[in-house]
Design a protein around this motif. Structure first.
Motif, PDB file in Angstrom:
ATOM      1  N   ASP A  27       0.848  -1.197   0.000  1.00  0.00           N
ATOM      2  CA  ASP A  27       0.000   0.000   0.000  1.00  0.00           C
ATOM      3  C   ASP A  27       0.879   1.242   0.000  1.00  0.00           C
ATOM      4  OD1 ASP A  27      -2.316  -1.473   0.060  1.00  0.00           O
ATOM      5  OD2 ASP A  27      -2.338  -1.572   2.251  1.00  0.00           O
ATOM      6  N   ARG A  28       0.504   2.160  -0.891  1.00  0.00           N
ATOM      7  CA  ARG A  28       1.230   3.426  -0.939  1.00  0.00           C
ATOM      8  C   ARG A  28       0.516   4.443  -0.045  1.00  0.00           C
ATOM      9  NH1 ARG A  28       2.679   4.303  -7.294  1.00  0.00           N
ATOM     10  NH2 ARG A  28       4.034   2.499  -7.494  1.00  0.00           N
ATOM     11  N   ALA A  29       1.265   5.332   0.516  1.00  0.00           N
ATOM     12  CA  ALA A  29       0.681   6.392   1.335  1.00  0.00           C
ATOM     13  C   ALA A  29       0.000   7.390   0.403  1.00  0.00           C
ATOM     14  CB  ALA A  29       1.761   7.085   2.154  1.00  0.00           C
TER      15      ALA A  29
END
Length: 60
Positions: A2-4
């Motif tokens: 998951d990317r911020a």
């Protein structure tokens, strides 16, 4: 993975909302100017006319 999430830009402006608000403020400004001019006319209706229009002409 998951990317911020990216932070939103600081100056993100909706163009349509900007135009609408600009013209709303412009309309309110012209309304205010019109109300002031009308109030001045009601307070002194003959103040804007020159006095020469009320003088009688001499007929010889």
């Amino acid at each position: 993975m998951d990317r911020a999430p990216r932070p939103a830009p600081l100056l993100e402006v909706d163009v349509d909302l900007g135009f609408a608000l600009f013209f709303l403020f412009l309309l309110c400004f012209f309304l205010l100017v019109t109300v002031v001019r009308c109030a001045q006319t009601v307070a002194d209706p003959y103040g804007s006319f020159s006095t020469s229009t009320y003088q009688e002409e001499q007929i010889t």
